[in-house]
Motif scaffolding. Structure first.
Motif, PDB file in Angstrom:
ATOM      1  N   ASN A  54      23.208   0.554   3.649  1.00 34.05           N
ATOM      2  CA  ASN A  54      24.579   0.070   3.570  1.00 34.05           C
ATOM      3  C   ASN A  54      24.983  -0.381   4.958  1.00 34.05           C
ATOM      4  N   ARG A  55      25.443  -1.622   5.077  1.00 35.64           N
ATOM      5  CA  ARG A  55      25.914  -2.130   6.367  1.00 35.64           C
ATOM      6  C   ARG A  55      27.344  -1.678   6.561  1.00 35.64           C
ATOM      7  N   VAL A  56      27.609  -0.928   7.628  1.00 36.50           N
ATOM      8  CA  VAL A  56      28.944  -0.427   7.920  1.00 36.50           C
ATOM      9  C   VAL A  56      29.394  -0.991   9.258  1.00 36.50           C
ATOM     10  N   ARG A  57      30.663  -0.705   9.593  1.00 37.98           N
ATOM     11  CA  ARG A  57      31.252  -1.303  10.796  1.00 37.98           C
ATOM     12  C   ARG A  57      30.443  -0.963  12.055  1.00 37.98           C
ATOM     13  N   ARG A  58      30.016   0.305  12.167  1.00 35.53           N
ATOM     14  CA  ARG A  58      29.345   0.734  13.395  1.00 35.53           C
ATOM     15  C   ARG A  58      27.825   0.796  13.272  1.00 35.53           C
TER      16      ARG A  58
END
Length: 296
Positions: A54-58
């Motif tokens: 999952n690509r997250v903000r950080r």
């Protein structure tokens, strides 16, 4: 039929990124750019048809599927690395991969391989423990040392030595020598791989075995020797496996009788490898060491 396998580079990139949960750290480890790692993982996700991160903000976080797949991929890459190193080592020809019962390896075999007067020159012996028979075709072992029935299909068995176990215990538990009737009154340590050992021993002395044989049950001779040294009970152990404890006075022999029909240690060699020079060298050395130890 062509196998459906992703590229090794994609698997390496994924394994590193999964371990770090970071494409940046994976790129640094593999000496790649972060963009190259991203492309490899994207191609792997497209290949398996399942999101792995999952690509997250950080940064990134593994999906449930990615976490499971990461464990599996790591295990397989580690296995490939071990197999590669093993085949590289075999180029010299002087390598034997040996399956061996653990206490025999640590107490009898390793000291002889390490000692300058008894070591086997020019031969590397790799060991892993196995306590039960197996099929050589399903492993990478070249040979095995086993105590028990040597009739493994498709193999040659070479006799090494009898077990000849005797009752031993800590001096804090009982002073010897004792006859069988006196030993029957003491706590008796049981070995799970030899469930009838004590009954057979008492039968060979002509003394009835105690009715309650529910002593502490352990699997390995090393466990028995430690339990006996700690005063938990009397153990039936081959003296050559506890020579250190006997010499140091932590154990002593309560009765020298070992009884008839005991198990024996054998070197088991698959017939298809019987003519391998390294195995012939190891076989001859091992049999010579066993004969020397037993005085024959």
């Amino acid at each position: 039929m062509r196998k459906r396998l992703p590229s090794t580079m994609a698997l390496q990139a994924f394994e590193a990124a999964a371990r770090h949960e970071s494409f940046t750290h994976a790129a640094q480890e593999l000496s790649l750019t972060q963009g190259a790692v991203c492309r490899q993982i994207a191609s792997l996700e497209a290949f398996v048809g399942v999101p792995l991160f999952n690509r997250v903000r950080r940064g990134v976080r593994l999906t449930d599927a990615g976490e499971r797949y990461g464990r599996l991929v790591r295990r397989q890459l580690d296995a490939i690395e071990r197999d590669t190193l093993a085949i590289m080592a075999h180029q010299g020809g002087g390598v034997v991969d040996l399956a061996v019962v653990p206490t025999f390896a640590t107490r009898w075999l390793l000291p002889r391989l390490a000692h300058p007067d008894t070591r086997c020159p020019g031969l590397q012996v790799n060991m892993a423990t196995r306590t039960r028979p197996f099929l050589f075709d399903e492993t990478e072992f070249d040979a095995a040392i086993y105590s028990g029935d040597p009739g493994w299909p498709g193999t040659q068995a070479h006799f090494l030595m009898q077990e000849n176990p005797v009752p031993v215990c800590s001096p804090s538990l009982a002073a010897g020598p004792l006859d069988a009737a006196d030993i029957a009154a003491l706590p008796l340590l049981q070995q799970s791989t030899r469930p009838t050992a004590w009954r057979d021993w008492f039968a060979s002395t002509g003394v009835p075995a105690p009715g309650d044989m529910a002593g502490t049950r352990l699997e390995l001779f090393s466990m028995l020797s430690q339990a006996a040294s700690d005063g938990l009970g009397v153990a039936l152990i081959p003296p050559f496996l506890v020579q250190r404890e006997l010499d140091e006075g932590r154990l002593h022999v309560l009765n020298p009788h070992s009884g008839p029909g005991q198990r024996a240690f054998h070197l088991i060699v698959p017939e298809r490898k019987a003519a391998v020079p390294a195995l012939i060298q190891f076989r001859d050395w091992l049999i010579g060491q066993a004969r020397s130890a037993s005085g024959t």
